[in-house]
Write a protein that holds these residues in place. Structure first.
Motif, PDB file in Angstrom:
ATOM      1  N   LYS A  14       0.885  -1.151   0.000  1.00  0.00           N
ATOM      2  CA  LYS A  14       0.000   0.000   0.000  1.00  0.00           C
ATOM      3  C   LYS A  14       0.931   1.211   0.000  1.00  0.00           C
ATOM      4  CE  LYS A  14      -3.568   2.436   2.586  1.00  0.00           C
ATOM      5  NZ  LYS A  14      -4.327   2.862   1.388  1.00  0.00           N
ATOM      6  N   TYR A  15       0.647   2.176  -0.861  1.00  0.00           N
ATOM      7  CA  TYR A  15       1.499   3.366  -0.895  1.00  0.00           C
ATOM      8  C   TYR A  15       1.068   4.312   0.210  1.00  0.00           C
ATOM      9  CZ  TYR A  15       2.824   1.194  -5.214  1.00  0.00           C
ATOM     10  OH  TYR A  15       3.276   0.287  -6.129  1.00  0.00           O
ATOM     11  N   GLN A  16       2.055   4.836   0.941  1.00  0.00           N
ATOM     12  CA  GLN A  16       1.752   5.700   2.080  1.00  0.00           C
ATOM     13  C   GLN A  16       2.692   6.897   2.120  1.00  0.00           C
ATOM     14  OE1 GLN A  16       1.210   1.859   4.768  1.00  0.00           O
ATOM     15  NE2 GLN A  16       0.640   3.685   5.915  1.00  0.00           N
ATOM     16  N   LYS A  17       2.240   7.934   2.781  1.00  0.00           N
ATOM     17  CA  LYS A  17       3.022   9.173   2.830  1.00  0.00           C
ATOM     18  C   LYS A  17       4.362   8.948   3.523  1.00  0.00           C
ATOM     19  CE  LYS A  17       1.839  13.945   2.690  1.00  0.00           C
ATOM     20  NZ  LYS A  17       1.529  13.864   1.266  1.00  0.00           N
ATOM     21  N   SER A  18       4.362   8.048   4.508  1.00  0.00           N
ATOM     22  CA  SER A  18       5.599   7.787   5.235  1.00  0.00           C
ATOM     23  C   SER A  18       5.525   6.401   5.860  1.00  0.00           C
ATOM     24  CB  SER A  18       5.786   8.860   6.317  1.00  0.00           C
ATOM     25  OG  SER A  18       6.911   8.543   7.099  1.00  0.00           O
ATOM     26  N   ASN A 177      -9.043   1.673  -5.652  1.00  0.00           N
ATOM     27  CA  ASN A 177      -7.763   0.955  -5.591  1.00  0.00           C
ATOM     28  C   ASN A 177      -7.302   0.873  -4.137  1.00  0.00           C
ATOM     29  OD1 ASN A 177      -5.149   0.045  -5.707  1.00  0.00           O
ATOM     30  ND2 ASN A 177      -4.396   1.653  -7.076  1.00  0.00           N
ATOM     31  N   PRO A 178      -7.344  -0.315  -3.540  1.00  0.00           N
ATOM     32  CA  PRO A 178      -6.989  -0.420  -2.118  1.00  0.00           C
ATOM     33  C   PRO A 178      -5.536  -0.060  -1.807  1.00  0.00           C
ATOM     34  CG  PRO A 178      -7.380  -2.602  -3.100  1.00  0.00           C
ATOM     35  CD  PRO A 178      -7.787  -1.592  -4.116  1.00  0.00           C
ATOM     36  N   PRO A 183      -6.712   8.680  -2.300  1.00  0.00           N
ATOM     37  CA  PRO A 183      -7.934   8.766  -3.096  1.00  0.00           C
ATOM     38  C   PRO A 183      -8.758   9.977  -2.629  1.00  0.00           C
ATOM     39  CG  PRO A 183      -8.117   7.019  -1.444  1.00  0.00           C
ATOM     40  CD  PRO A 183      -6.737   7.576  -1.325  1.00  0.00           C
ATOM     41  N   ALA A 184      -9.539  10.530  -3.531  1.00  0.00           N
ATOM     42  CA  ALA A 184     -10.372  11.684  -3.130  1.00  0.00           C
ATOM     43  C   ALA A 184     -11.461  11.929  -4.158  1.00  0.00           C
ATOM     44  CB  ALA A 184      -9.508  12.932  -2.977  1.00  0.00           C
ATOM     45  N   GLU A 185     -12.573  12.428  -3.682  1.00  0.00           N
ATOM     46  CA  GLU A 185     -13.647  12.915  -4.561  1.00  0.00           C
ATOM     47  C   GLU A 185     -13.485  14.419  -4.616  1.00  0.00           C
ATOM     48  OE1 GLU A 185     -16.180  11.325  -6.135  1.00  0.00           O
ATOM     49  OE2 GLU A 185     -16.254   9.315  -5.228  1.00  0.00           O
ATOM     50  N   LEU A 186     -12.967  14.924  -5.727  1.00  0.00           N
ATOM     51  CA  LEU A 186     -12.693  16.361  -5.835  1.00  0.00           C
ATOM     52  C   LEU A 186     -13.511  16.988  -6.956  1.00  0.00           C
ATOM     53  CD1 LEU A 186      -8.768  16.351  -5.729  1.00  0.00           C
ATOM     54  CD2 LEU A 186     -10.289  16.895  -3.829  1.00  0.00           C
ATOM     55  N   GLU A 187     -13.657  18.289  -6.880  1.00  0.00           N
ATOM     56  CA  GLU A 187     -14.223  19.078  -7.978  1.00  0.00           C
ATOM     57  C   GLU A 187     -13.065  19.797  -8.658  1.00  0.00           C
ATOM     58  OE1 GLU A 187     -17.483  19.162  -8.634  1.00  0.00           O
ATOM     59  OE2 GLU A 187     -18.110  18.047  -6.836  1.00  0.00           O
ATOM     60  N   ILE A 188     -13.271  20.198  -9.900  1.00  0.00           N
ATOM     61  CA  ILE A 188     -12.225  20.949 -10.613  1.00  0.00           C
ATOM     62  C   ILE A 188     -11.799  22.179  -9.804  1.00  0.00           C
ATOM     63  CG2 ILE A 188     -11.805  22.381 -12.668  1.00  0.00           C
ATOM     64  CD1 ILE A 188     -13.461  20.318 -14.245  1.00  0.00           C
ATOM     65  N   GLY A 189     -12.766  22.829  -9.186  1.00  0.00           N
ATOM     66  CA  GLY A 189     -12.482  24.025  -8.387  1.00  0.00           C
ATOM     67  C   GLY A 189     -11.530  23.754  -7.229  1.00  0.00           C
ATOM     68  N   ASP A 190     -11.615  22.533  -6.649  1.00  0.00           N
ATOM     69  CA  ASP A 190     -10.703  22.194  -5.545  1.00  0.00           C
ATOM     70  C   ASP A 190      -9.255  22.208  -6.032  1.00  0.00           C
ATOM     71  OD1 ASP A 190     -12.868  21.721  -3.832  1.00  0.00           O
ATOM     72  OD2 ASP A 190     -13.033  19.629  -4.483  1.00  0.00           O
ATOM     73  N   VAL A 191      -9.043  21.681  -7.245  1.00  0.00           N
ATOM     74  CA  VAL A 191      -7.683  21.636  -7.799  1.00  0.00           C
ATOM     75  C   VAL A 191      -7.203  23.061  -8.094  1.00  0.00           C
ATOM     76  CG1 VAL A 191      -6.225  20.709  -9.637  1.00  0.00           C
ATOM     77  CG2 VAL A 191      -8.204  19.390  -8.830  1.00  0.00           C
ATOM     78  N   SER A 325      -6.017   2.917 -12.026  1.00  0.00           N
ATOM     79  CA  SER A 325      -5.444   2.735 -10.680  1.00  0.00           C
ATOM     80  C   SER A 325      -5.487   4.013  -9.854  1.00  0.00           C
ATOM     81  CB  SER A 325      -3.977   2.318 -10.803  1.00  0.00           C
ATOM     82  OG  SER A 325      -3.235   3.386 -11.385  1.00  0.00           O
ATOM     83  N   GLY A 326      -5.615   5.152 -10.533  1.00  0.00           N
ATOM     84  CA  GLY A 326      -5.484   6.436  -9.842  1.00  0.00           C
ATOM     85  C   GLY A 326      -4.167   7.119 -10.171  1.00  0.00           C
TER      86      GLY A 326
END
Lengths: 383, 158
Positions: A14-18, A177-178, A183-191, A325-326
């Motif tokens: 699993k990929y993790q920040k640290s 993708n586990p 992962p995130a549900e974003l809107e274009i405006g968030d980016v 995969s993301g």
């Protein structure tokens, strides 16, 4: 090719920040042990198991020259063949493929790892630039990516909204993708409202810091068929380098990726990738790169990457899904990046994609290294 | 036209990259024992029985995961191999040069396991393979949980 070479099993952490709980060898063994368990293979010298290993890691990232030695025990490198590539994991897979094609080995382990959390990405990237010219200017890959993004937008009218769509799509795919880190549900405006890093690149346009490892086993056809009922064949590979100085390159196009893809398509007998290949796992460290790389891979005309994503074709349920995969934007470490693209392509072709599964009999994986995708590698896989 | 020779241009830069490594659970156990108890610990290969020191996840010879059985080693040991270093080498943990000459040795700890470290004895006439040594630890207040918590190994008469 007289005989096919197959990928028989893949594994990812699993990929993790640290990951402060493990050192490199422990991180890599997480994926190697999964492969040994799944395939029943052992490291042997008599031709009955894994013959050799090719690993990908980076001296500067790991802070140790010959960065493969701390993982030699877990990759079977003790008094056995082990070789390292330092560019991207996809090149380790390429190297293993060639080792088997040469007739030298039958079964080869490939690994890639990086713990980005243990040092500074900006400083590591800075040290890749010419020490007597560009290094003292404090360049890093994000600044160069910003130059490429701006050039691409200026040349073809690509918009920031179109780039933001890549982030929205990929982070949404990552929800299925586990192994995905962010992962995130974003809107274009968030980016578009995330903090600026280097105009026009914002925080969410960039791959996050990540720790993790990926591994796979490649085998000659006869052995591959015995090791799994679902081998995935490497049908074509191509790579292409670009100039060292950013100023020598036309950043608004990616001629090196076009050439790498042509080479892989020729080997795989692909004439229309958009029709013949069902899924694409590609290396977008920055959002604009997915648009530009889809052009380079021949999925649309030059300058049409923005229109392509707007059409929905590259969505999970589109005609040519890109990064189910993301992608890297959801968090995959450098060096692991390209190998994880190959692993995700294999997962799709083996039908093991779970909620992110798409329908495909051929897949494409793309990896890269250097600023603005300086070195490109394309691999076509099939069942 | 005679060309004037160009002056050579040299660029001096210092590359400083910070790292924050993690020891992982196997080395962490050894380092904690050094720091808290002045002890050396190792794990073992369940297949060949080899002592793994420093402790680690896998026996590289047998390609199997190390057992969870932990054993204590030393603290005394026997010099197996040594050299005497006659140039000054920066100690990366302090950034300061180590005074030379100094012996660098491979020591077999009692109970098994090899450790590489410094020797207190610097007289070449008094150094020999097979000499018995013991570690000299820094005071607890100065120990951080690292092999540099050991100043050196000193000669012992037995």
């Amino acid at each position: 090719m007289s005989e096919r070479i197959g990928i028989v099993a893949v594994a990812q952490t699993k990929y993790q920040k640290s990951r402060p709980d493990v050192r490199e060898s422990e991180l890599v063994y997480e994926v190697v042990e999964k492969l040994l368990t799944e395939t029943g293979l052992r490291f042997t010298d008599d031709g009955t198991g894994i013959d050799a290993a090719v690993t990908c890691s980076h001296d500067h990232w790991d802070g140790v020259t010959i960065s493969s030695w701390p993982i030699a025990d877990v990759t079977g490198g003790h008094l056995r063949p082990e070789e390292k590539v330092a560019e991207d994991g996809i090149f380790a897979a390429y190297y293993a493929f060639i080792q088997i094609l040469s007739g030298h080995y039958d079964v080869v382990l490939v690994t890639a790892h990086t713990k980005e959390s243990q040092t500074s990405k900006n400083l590591i990237e800075n040290s890749s630039f010419d020490p007597v010219y560009h290094q003292m200017l404090g360049l890093d890959y994000t600044m160069c990516a910003a130059l490429q993004a701006k050039r691409y937008m200026y040349k073809y009218g690509i918009t920031e909204e179109q780039c933001a769509r890549v982030v929205v799509k990929n982070k949404k795919n990552a929800c299925k993708n586990p192994n995905a880190q962010e992962p995130a549900e974003l809107e274009i405006g968030d980016v578009l409202s995330s903090r600026p890093l280097a105009y026009p690149i914002r925080y969410l346009d960039k791959k996050p810091t990540s720790d993790g490892a990926c591994a796979m086993i490649l085998a000659r056809e006869e052995k591959a068929k015995k090791l799994t009922d679902r081998p995935v064949w490497i049908e074509g590979v191509g790579s292409c380098y670009e100039g060292y100085y950013i100023g020598d390159r036309e950043l608004g196009d990616c001629e090196n990726l076009i050439k790498a893809a042509k080479s892989a398509y020729r080997m795989a007998g692909i004439s229309d990738p958009k029709k013949e290949i069902g899924v694409f796992e590609i290396s977008e460290e920055y959002s604009y790169q997915e648009l530009l790389w889809t052009e380079g891979l021949g999925l649309c005309d030059k300058g049409r990457g923005g229109t392509l994503i707007e059409s929905g074709a590259t969505a999970l349920d589109g005609e040519i899904p890109v990064n189910p995969s993301g992608g890297l934007l959801s968090g995959v470490p450098t060096n692991v990046a390209g190998l994880s693209r190959v692993a995700e392509a294999v997962i799709q072709l083996q039908g093991k994609g779970g909620d992110r599964q798409v329908s495909a009999r051929k897949a494409l994986a793309q990896g890269m290294c250097g600023p603005c995708g300086q070195l490109q590698c394309v691999m076509v896989l099939g069942i | 036209m005679a060309e004037k020779s160009l002056e050579q241009v040299k660029i001096s830069i210092r590359v400083e990259i910070p790292y924050l490594w993690t020891a992982g659970k196997y080395l962490a156990r050894l380092y904690n024992e050094i720091k808290e108890n002045e002890r050396f610990v190792a794990n073992k290969c369940p297949k060949c029985g080899r002592i793994l020191f420093p402790p680690r996840i896998v026996c590289g010879r047998c390609h199997v995961r190390a057992s969870d059985e932990w054993i204590e080693l030393g603290p005394r040991g026997t010099v197996k191999d040594y050299t005497i270093v006659y140039y000054s080498m920066k100690d990366p943990s302090t950034g300061k040069p180590r005074p030379e000459p100094y012996p660098h040795a491979v020591i077999v700890l009692d109970g098994g396991g090899l450790i590489q470290h410094y020797l207190e004895e610097t007289d070449p006439e008094k150094l020999r393979v097979g000499m018995r040594v013991e570690p000299v630890f820094k005071p607890k207040s100065e120990r951080v949980g690292h092999p540099t918590d050991i100043r050196y190994f000193r000669t012992v008469e037995e």
